[in-house]
Design a protein around this motif. Structure first.
Motif, short mmCIF file in Angstrom:
data_model
loop_
_atom_site.label_atom_id
_atom_site.label_comp_id
_atom_site.label_asym_id
_atom_site.label_seq_id
_atom_site.Cartn_x
_atom_site.Cartn_y
_atom_site.Cartn_z
N UNK A 1 32.38 -53.98 65.88
CA UNK A 1 32.32 -53.44 64.52
C UNK A 1 32.45 -51.93 64.58
N UNK A 2 33.32 -51.39 63.74
CA UNK A 2 33.48 -49.94 63.65
C UNK A 2 33.43 -49.54 62.18
N UNK A 3 32.64 -48.52 61.87
CA UNK A 3 32.54 -48.03 60.50
C UNK A 3 33.38 -46.78 60.30
N UNK A 4 33.89 -46.63 59.07
CA UNK A 4 34.69 -45.46 58.72
C UNK A 4 34.13 -44.84 57.45
N UNK A 5 33.88 -43.54 57.49
CA UNK A 5 33.38 -42.84 56.31
C UNK A 5 34.28 -43.10 55.12
N UNK A 6 33.67 -43.26 53.92
CA UNK A 6 34.43 -43.61 52.73
C UNK A 6 33.89 -42.81 51.55
N UNK A 7 34.14 -43.27 50.35
CA UNK A 7 33.68 -42.56 49.15
C UNK A 7 33.26 -43.55 48.08
N UNK B 1 38.65 -39.25 53.01
CA UNK B 1 38.08 -40.22 53.96
C UNK B 1 38.62 -41.62 53.69
N UNK B 2 38.82 -41.92 52.42
CA UNK B 2 39.37 -43.23 52.05
C UNK B 2 40.79 -43.36 52.57
N UNK B 3 41.59 -42.33 52.38
CA UNK B 3 42.97 -42.36 52.86
C UNK B 3 43.02 -42.57 54.38
N UNK B 4 42.07 -41.98 55.09
CA UNK B 4 42.05 -42.11 56.55
C UNK B 4 41.84 -43.55 56.97
N UNK B 5 40.82 -44.23 56.36
CA UNK B 5 40.59 -45.61 56.82
C UNK B 5 41.66 -46.57 56.29
#
Length: 417
Positions: free
Chosen positions: A138-144, A177-181
């Motif tokens: 599991x890997x988490x990615x910062x979001x908004x 951050x959303x665009x990144x994930x």
């Protein structure tokens, strides 16, 4: 395991047609990851067997009773910290670990320290950069979203990748951050993508708040400049970003925004250099000298109300009777906008003290137009509208996108081998 290959199952538990208690389970024969852990409806004190039978608790008897689990390794992973996606943990009998994004764990600890929430008798741990639970990673990615520290999740069994957006919007202050994930998910060629379809939950006559955080701040600035009377605002402390940005905006326009001490301490934990003003009557130790905050009293506010914006939580609604009437902004604070008893009480108090009520909320979820972009950009093989009262409406609206849509149903299973 079939012919030496891992077979992975995705099972929809609670919340397949709701925005509360949305839980999905991803498991192999030996390993299990449960994403989010809320209850259907609000917290209800009852026997575990009754709550399981009525599906208020998810169908996970090995976690809520003394029944042993068949999984050698398992964990609960949260997309964000919030009681609505964690309150099933109140009934845990298992020692299963619950992983929370770093900012979410810090927010939980700070809220507990300041008596804004009750501590949970559960193992809450910070989600590492990469969490391995047996066959699954599991890997988490910062979001908004409107909760501080929200994240999307990428779960993999090796050959298969599964994505969960969590609560997400594309028009917020952390949209980058959303665009990144989104780009990372696209590169992973997801087998399955669960996306936040909250905006497909309401009729045309009851739409989700359309205002974004930028517009909300602009409207706030206009009110600060135009009004000459007291401004009171009821904020959600889980949305630390909004609190901070409105504090800065008010101060920039020469109005002091006064916070309750507990709110100020939470903000200070994340923004230690921000100069904050605290309401004297909200302090736990009113006699102690404060080196961290400027102190303002209700008497000060009453003398020159046009100089202040007062943050006021529902628990301190009685403070308003000591102040001149003015404007009351209800900004996603408690109680939620509904016909429940607390909300009726709030409106009665405001009417009694001649405060003008304005619903001053903004959504933490993507609007319908942004969801088209989100789903199209990820381009998963299969896509599930999640966190929605009417997921079928989401499918109907974006059915022409190049993905196969799956309607979530309670206990429905998808197999990947």
């Amino acid at each position: 395991m079939i012919n030496g290959e891992i077979m992975t199952t995705v099972k929809f538990l609670n919340g397949s047609r709701d925005i509360l208690g949305n839980i999905v389970e991803i498991h192999t024969k030996t390993s299990r990851v449960i994403v989010d852990f809320g209850m259907m409806g609000r917290y209800k004190k009852d026997r575990v067997d009754s709550l399981l039978k009525s599906q208020i608790l998810p169908d996970l008897p090995d976690l809520f009773t003394k029944k042993s689990s068949k999984y050698q390794q398992q964990a609960i992973v949260l997309t964000h910290f919030g009681m609505e996606n964690l309150n099933a943990a109140l009934y845990l009998q298992s020692d299963i670990k619950i992983y929370v994004p770093a900012y979410g764990l810090k927010l939980y600890q700070t809220l507990v320290e300041n008596d804004l929430i009750q501590p949970l008798d559960a193992q809450l741990l910070e989600l590492p950069d990469k969490l391995t639970i047996g066959d699954l990673t599991v890997k988490g990615f910062a979001s908004d979203s409107d909760v501080f520290g929200v994240q999307s999740l990428l779960i993999s069994d090796g050959p298969h990748n599964f994505g969960v957006s969590g609560d997400v919007r594309v028009n917020g202050p952390h949209r980058d951050e959303v665009y990144k994930w989104i780009r990372k998910f696209h590169k992973k060629e997801l087998e399955l993508f669960l996306f936040d379809a909250t905006s497909y939950s309401f009729s045309k006559h009851c739409q989700l708040f359309a205002v974004d955080e930028y517009t909300l701040r602009k409207q706030f600035a206009d009110l600060v400049v135009q009004r000459r009377d007291l401004m009171v605002i009821n904020l959600d402390i889980f949305n630390v970003d909004r609190v901070v940005r409105l504090v800065k905006k008010a101060h920039h326009l020469d109005r002091k925004m006064v916070l309750e001490e507990a709110f100020a301490k939470v903000v200070k934990e994340f923004f230690p250099d921000l100069k904050l003003i605290v309401l004297a009557e909200s302090r736990a130790n009113k006699k102690a000298v404060s080196n961290d905050f400027e102190i303002v009293s209700l008497k000060d506010i009453k003398q020159t109300p046009k100089k202040y914006v007062l943050q006021n939580s529902f628990g301190n609604i009685s403070f308003l009777k000591k102040l001149p009437s003015g404007l009351y902004l209800h900004s996603n604070g408690f109680p939620e906008i509904s016909s429940d008893r607390d909300y009726d009480c709030l409106r009665n108090v405001l009417k009694k003290h001649a405060f003008q009520y304005i619903d001053f909320s903004a959504s933490g979820h993507a609007n319908k137009q942004d969801l088209v972009f989100l789903v199209d950009a990820v381009k998963a093989k299969k896509t599930v509208p999640w966190h929605s009262y009417h997921p079928e409406l989401a499918i109907s609206a974006i059915k022409d996108l190049p993905t196969k849509f799956v309607l979530p149903k309670l206990d429905k299973k998808l197999y990947f081998k």
